[in-house]
Write an enzyme that holds these catalytic residues in place. Sequence first.
Site, PDB file in Angstrom:
ATOM      1  N   ASP A  79     -10.567  -8.223 -25.599  1.00 13.78           N
ATOM      2  CA  ASP A  79     -11.219  -8.579 -24.222  1.00 13.78           C
ATOM      3  C   ASP A  79     -11.223  -7.323 -23.493  1.00 13.78           C
ATOM      4  O   ASP A  79     -10.194  -6.330 -23.572  1.00 13.78           O
ATOM      5  CB  ASP A  79     -10.875 -10.155 -23.681  1.00 13.78           C
ATOM      6  CG  ASP A  79     -10.820 -11.095 -24.626  1.00 13.78           C
ATOM      7  OD1 ASP A  79     -11.650 -10.735 -25.317  1.00 13.78           O
ATOM      8  OD2 ASP A  79     -10.323 -12.101 -23.814  1.00 13.78           O
ATOM      9  N   TYR A  95       1.615 -10.429 -28.118  1.00 14.65           N
ATOM     10  CA  TYR A  95       1.213 -10.049 -26.541  1.00 14.65           C
ATOM     11  C   TYR A  95       2.108 -10.423 -25.434  1.00 14.65           C
ATOM     12  O   TYR A  95       3.331 -11.033 -25.810  1.00 14.65           O
ATOM     13  CB  TYR A  95       0.137 -11.266 -26.186  1.00 14.65           C
ATOM     14  CG  TYR A  95      -1.190 -10.706 -27.234  1.00 14.65           C
ATOM     15  CD1 TYR A  95      -2.618  -9.870 -26.992  1.00 14.65           C
ATOM     16  CD2 TYR A  95      -1.078 -11.576 -28.451  1.00 14.65           C
ATOM     17  CE1 TYR A  95      -3.149  -9.865 -28.026  1.00 14.65           C
ATOM     18  CE2 TYR A  95      -1.840 -11.323 -29.670  1.00 14.65           C
ATOM     19  CZ  TYR A  95      -3.565 -10.577 -29.266  1.00 14.65           C
ATOM     20  OH  TYR A  95      -3.945 -10.555 -30.491  1.00 14.65           O
ATOM     21  N   ASP A 138      -9.910 -17.263 -18.433  1.00 20.42           N
ATOM     22  CA  ASP A 138      -8.644 -16.044 -17.244  1.00 20.42           C
ATOM     23  C   ASP A 138      -9.466 -16.088 -16.435  1.00 20.42           C
ATOM     24  O   ASP A 138      -9.836 -17.175 -15.668  1.00 20.42           O
ATOM     25  CB  ASP A 138      -9.368 -15.616 -17.999  1.00 20.42           C
ATOM     26  CG  ASP A 138     -10.336 -14.498 -18.526  1.00 20.42           C
ATOM     27  OD1 ASP A 138     -10.882 -15.498 -17.146  1.00 20.42           O
ATOM     28  OD2 ASP A 138     -10.957 -13.543 -19.245  1.00 20.42           O
ATOM     29  N   ARG A 170      -5.870 -16.712 -23.991  1.00 17.23           N
ATOM     30  CA  ARG A 170      -5.629 -17.394 -23.186  1.00 17.23           C
ATOM     31  C   ARG A 170      -5.891 -18.995 -23.167  1.00 17.23           C
ATOM     32  O   ARG A 170      -6.078 -19.206 -21.783  1.00 17.23           O
ATOM     33  CB  ARG A 170      -8.100 -16.999 -23.048  1.00 17.23           C
ATOM     34  CG  ARG A 170      -7.923 -15.276 -21.982  1.00 17.23           C
ATOM     35  CD  ARG A 170      -9.468 -15.167 -22.550  1.00 17.23           C
ATOM     36  NE  ARG A 170     -10.159 -15.217 -23.549  1.00 17.23           N
ATOM     37  CZ  ARG A 170     -11.244 -15.591 -24.169  1.00 17.23           C
ATOM     38  NH1 ARG A 170     -11.794 -16.068 -23.009  1.00 17.23           N
ATOM     39  NH2 ARG A 170     -11.648 -15.067 -25.025  1.00 17.23           N
TER      40      ARG A 170
END
Length: 306
Positions: A38, A66, A80, A174
């Site tokens: 993103d 992550y 988010d 997310r």
Amino acid sequence: MDGIINVYKEKGFTSHDVVAKLRGILHQKKIGHTGTLDPEAVGVLPVCLGKATKVCDLLTNKDKTYRAVCRLGVSTDTQDMTGQILQRGDFSRVTQERLKEVLESFIGDQLQVPPMYSALKINGKKLYELAREGKTVERKPRPIRIHSINLIEYRQMEGLFTMDVTCSKGTYIRTLCHDIGEKLGCFGAMESLQRTRVGVFTLENALTLEQIEVLMKQNELEQQILSVDALFPEYPAFQIRDEFAAKLSNGNPLLEFFLQDYPERVNTTGIRDLTEGQEFLVYDENGCFKAVYQKGDRDLRVRKMF
């Protein structure tokens, strides 16, 4: 240039932006990224150059790690904190022990519903395009695997926690934040995201576009480019016997006795011990990496030629 470069994608860039800028810096067109990040996310983005673009799809299958910051007590349309707030909840009773318990419940095989704000296509249209039109469509849950979740920090008064997640391809962090909030009963949305690893590529060795441009001008970039075969350190490696070199160069199916162990790499598995469907590396008679092959029921079939 042929190989893979480990790019640190900075905030505000799309993955396509990174590819476009690299084409200008490197003065070559054949470049492809290995999976989107993103625009608001940062971190590791392996980019394939030249002949290495053939392995883009193989790299997207690699596990990823992550570091995510999640905000409890809020639900948004994008899952988010860039989105519109839909609901608020009370997170004051969520203890660290309860949070760890919920995080651990997500480890293993899961079914995850992709978010509306994603690049997945339905009937030829990306979901985020439909979402921006105010439309919501049914999305089928997809199988994913969460290998590990480690709680790094929990600021209970603020409702913020940081976690490291190692997961399979197709996992939306997310959505994971959203689902964690749902399970805690107080809602949750992702605050920030950094990808720290893709396969053998790690944050420590990632280069910003600015650094890549400097190295290119200094003629020092090639030493930062990883060869294709280095992506598969766990794969057995074999070399074609001289008398069968032509069969390999044409990408033909091979038989076991056409190959010998490749002396530069130590195998734990012999060619006759490969299981059906197992992939392995093949080098030519001069020791140059040429292909990824796969064992079939009767012969060895090419998976990717380079």
